[in-house]
Motif scaffolding. Structure first.
Motif, PDB file in Angstrom:
ATOM      1  N   LEU A 136       0.866  -1.175   0.000  1.00 32.55           N
ATOM      2  CA  LEU A 136       0.000   0.000   0.000  1.00 32.55           C
ATOM      3  C   LEU A 136       0.901   1.223   0.000  1.00 32.55           C
ATOM      4  CD1 LEU A 136      -2.848   1.315   0.343  1.00 32.55           C
ATOM      5  CD2 LEU A 136      -2.382   1.306   2.794  1.00 32.55           C
ATOM      6  N   GLU A 137       0.686   2.140  -0.921  1.00 33.93           N
ATOM      7  CA  GLU A 137       1.436   3.393  -0.933  1.00 33.93           C
ATOM      8  C   GLU A 137       0.682   4.394  -0.073  1.00 33.93           C
ATOM      9  OE1 GLU A 137       2.414   4.758  -4.839  1.00 33.93           O
ATOM     10  OE2 GLU A 137       3.478   2.917  -5.328  1.00 33.93           O
ATOM     11  N   ALA A 138       1.296   4.762   1.060  1.00 32.48           N
ATOM     12  CA  ALA A 138       0.658   5.666   2.015  1.00 32.48           C
ATOM     13  C   ALA A 138       1.256   7.063   1.916  1.00 32.48           C
ATOM     14  CB  ALA A 138       0.830   5.128   3.427  1.00 32.48           C
ATOM     15  N   ARG A 139       0.484   8.034   2.347  1.00 27.41           N
ATOM     16  CA  ARG A 139       0.923   9.433   2.417  1.00 27.41           C
ATOM     17  C   ARG A 139       0.648   9.917   3.836  1.00 27.41           C
ATOM     18  NH1 ARG A 139      -1.474   8.329  -2.252  1.00 27.41           N
ATOM     19  NH2 ARG A 139      -0.356   8.769  -4.165  1.00 27.41           N
ATOM     20  N   LEU A 140       1.717  10.101   4.606  1.00 25.44           N
ATOM     21  CA  LEU A 140       1.543  10.537   5.989  1.00 25.44           C
ATOM     22  C   LEU A 140       1.241  12.022   6.048  1.00 25.44           C
ATOM     23  CD1 LEU A 140       4.308   8.533   7.864  1.00 25.44           C
ATOM     24  CD2 LEU A 140       1.993   7.851   7.217  1.00 25.44           C
ATOM     25  N   ARG A 141       0.621  12.440   7.132  1.00 22.33           N
ATOM     26  CA  ARG A 141       0.252  13.848   7.315  1.00 22.33           C
ATOM     27  C   ARG A 141       0.863  14.373   8.595  1.00 22.33           C
ATOM     28  NH1 ARG A 141      -5.791  14.428   4.979  1.00 22.33           N
ATOM     29  NH2 ARG A 141      -5.471  12.989   3.269  1.00 22.33           N
ATOM     30  N   GLY A 142       1.000  15.689   8.674  1.00 15.23           N
ATOM     31  CA  GLY A 142       1.457  16.339   9.888  1.00 15.23           C
ATOM     32  C   GLY A 142       2.962  16.381  10.072  1.00 15.23           C
ATOM     33  N   LEU A 143       3.714  15.927   9.064  1.00 11.58           N
ATOM     34  CA  LEU A 143       5.177  15.900   9.173  1.00 11.58           C
ATOM     35  C   LEU A 143       5.789  17.183   8.627  1.00 11.58           C
ATOM     36  CD1 LEU A 143       4.944  12.410   7.841  1.00 11.58           C
ATOM     37  CD2 LEU A 143       6.260  12.792   9.870  1.00 11.58           C
ATOM     38  N   PRO A 168       8.011  18.628   5.897  1.00 14.29           N
ATOM     39  CA  PRO A 168       8.518  18.177   4.600  1.00 14.29           C
ATOM     40  C   PRO A 168      10.045  18.209   4.506  1.00 14.29           C
ATOM     41  CG  PRO A 168       6.707  19.710   4.296  1.00 14.29           C
ATOM     42  CD  PRO A 168       7.024  19.702   5.757  1.00 14.29           C
ATOM     43  N   ASP A 169      10.679  19.183   5.136  1.00 16.92           N
ATOM     44  CA  ASP A 169      12.133  19.291   5.068  1.00 16.92           C
ATOM     45  C   ASP A 169      12.833  18.566   6.214  1.00 16.92           C
ATOM     46  OD1 ASP A 169      11.957  20.798   2.732  1.00 16.92           O
ATOM     47  OD2 ASP A 169      11.706  22.651   3.859  1.00 16.92           O
ATOM     48  N   GLY A 170      12.071  17.881   7.071  1.00 13.86           N
ATOM     49  CA  GLY A 170      12.653  17.174   8.207  1.00 13.86           C
ATOM     50  C   GLY A 170      13.165  15.800   7.834  1.00 13.86           C
ATOM     51  N   ARG A 171      13.927  15.213   8.741  1.00 16.75           N
ATOM     52  CA  ARG A 171      14.415  13.838   8.611  1.00 16.75           C
ATOM     53  C   ARG A 171      13.762  13.020   9.715  1.00 16.75           C
ATOM     54  NH1 ARG A 171      16.482  12.349   4.182  1.00 16.75           N
ATOM     55  NH2 ARG A 171      17.857  10.853   5.157  1.00 16.75           N
ATOM     56  N   ARG A 215      15.105  -0.573  10.201  1.00 19.40           N
ATOM     57  CA  ARG A 215      15.231   0.856  10.536  1.00 19.40           C
ATOM     58  C   ARG A 215      15.845   1.602   9.359  1.00 19.40           C
ATOM     59  NH1 ARG A 215      16.347  -1.830  15.174  1.00 19.40           N
ATOM     60  NH2 ARG A 215      15.120  -1.259  16.993  1.00 19.40           N
ATOM     61  N   GLN A 216      15.366   2.822   9.170  1.00 23.39           N
ATOM     62  CA  GLN A 216      15.906   3.673   8.118  1.00 23.39           C
ATOM     63  C   GLN A 216      15.652   5.130   8.467  1.00 23.39           C
ATOM     64  OE1 GLN A 216      12.945   3.462   4.544  1.00 23.39           O
ATOM     65  NE2 GLN A 216      13.104   1.397   5.409  1.00 23.39           N
ATOM     66  N   THR A 217      16.415   5.998   7.837  1.00 25.93           N
ATOM     67  CA  THR A 217      16.189   7.436   7.966  1.00 25.93           C
ATOM     68  C   THR A 217      15.624   7.915   6.637  1.00 25.93           C
ATOM     69  OG1 THR A 217      18.017   7.648   9.518  1.00 25.93           O
ATOM     70  CG2 THR A 217      17.266   9.662   8.446  1.00 25.93           C
ATOM     71  N   VAL A 218      14.510   8.639   6.728  1.00 24.67           N
ATOM     72  CA  VAL A 218      13.772   9.036   5.526  1.00 24.67           C
ATOM     73  C   VAL A 218      13.394  10.506   5.636  1.00 24.67           C
ATOM     74  CG1 VAL A 218      11.742   8.527   4.108  1.00 24.67           C
ATOM     75  CG2 VAL A 218      12.840   6.699   5.396  1.00 24.67           C
ATOM     76  N   GLY A 219      13.396  11.198   4.522  1.00 25.64           N
ATOM     77  CA  GLY A 219      12.967  12.583   4.486  1.00 25.64           C
ATOM     78  C   GLY A 219      11.461  12.706   4.652  1.00 25.64           C
ATOM     79  N   GLY A 220      11.032  13.773   5.313  1.00 21.66           N
ATOM     80  CA  GLY A 220       9.608  14.007   5.537  1.00 21.66           C
ATOM     81  C   GLY A 220       8.803  14.058   4.255  1.00 21.66           C
ATOM     82  N   ARG A 221       9.355  14.679   3.224  1.00 17.36           N
ATOM     83  CA  ARG A 221       8.637  14.797   1.951  1.00 17.36           C
ATOM     84  C   ARG A 221       8.346  13.410   1.365  1.00 17.36           C
ATOM     85  NH1 ARG A 221       8.335  19.383   0.097  1.00 17.36           N
ATOM     86  NH2 ARG A 221      10.417  20.071   0.687  1.00 17.36           N
ATOM     87  N   VAL A 222       9.302  12.478   1.487  1.00 17.23           N
ATOM     88  CA  VAL A 222       9.096  11.115   0.984  1.00 17.23           C
ATOM     89  C   VAL A 222       7.964  10.445   1.755  1.00 17.23           C
ATOM     90  CG1 VAL A 222      10.138   8.815   0.782  1.00 17.23           C
ATOM     91  CG2 VAL A 222      11.461  10.847   0.164  1.00 17.23           C
TER      92      VAL A 222
END
Length: 92
Positions: A36-43, A45-48, A62-69
Motif C-alpha cells: 500500500l502506498e501511504a501518504r503521511l500527514r502532519g510531518l 517536509p524538510d525534516g528527517r 530501521r531507516q532514515t527518511v525525508g519528511g517529503r518522501v
C-alpha cells in the motif's frame, strides 16, 4: 474507505507535539495487494525521520527518511495475507 476482506487498511496516529507517531497497516485475508502506498500527514517536509517497520514476527527494519518522501510515498509492504505491519517514526 474500503472495509471488506479484500481491503488493505492503514491508520496513522500522529503526535504533533513530539513530531512522532505510528502507522498500523492491515492486509486483510482476501486482499490481493502486498503493498500500500501511504501518504503521511502532519510531518515536516524538510525534516528527517527515523522510521522503524516492524512485522508480526517482530523483525525490525530501521531507516532514515525525508519528511517529503513519507508524505508522498511510504510503501507499506505486507507480503502475507491476513497479517499486519507497525511503523514507528520520529523526527530527528
Amino acid at each position: 474507505a474500503a472495509t471488506g476482506m479484500e481491503a488493505f487498511a492503514a491508520w496513522q496516529l500522529h503526535r504533533a507535539d513530539l513530531d512522532a507517531g505510528i502507522v498500523l497497516a492491515f492486509r486483510r485475508s482476501e486482499c490481493p495487494f502486498p503493498v500500500l502506498e501511504a501518504r503521511l500527514r502532519g510531518l515536516r517536509p524538510d525534516g528527517r525521520y527515523t522510521v522503524e517497520l516492524i512485522d508480526e514476527e517482530r523483525r525490525t527494519e530501521r531507516q532514515t527518511v525525508g519528511g517529503r518522501v513519507l508524505m508522498t510515498n511510504l510503501e507499506l509492504r505486507v507480503p502475507v495475507r491476513g497479517t499486519s505491519l507497525l511503523v514507528r517514526y520520529r523526527g530527528e
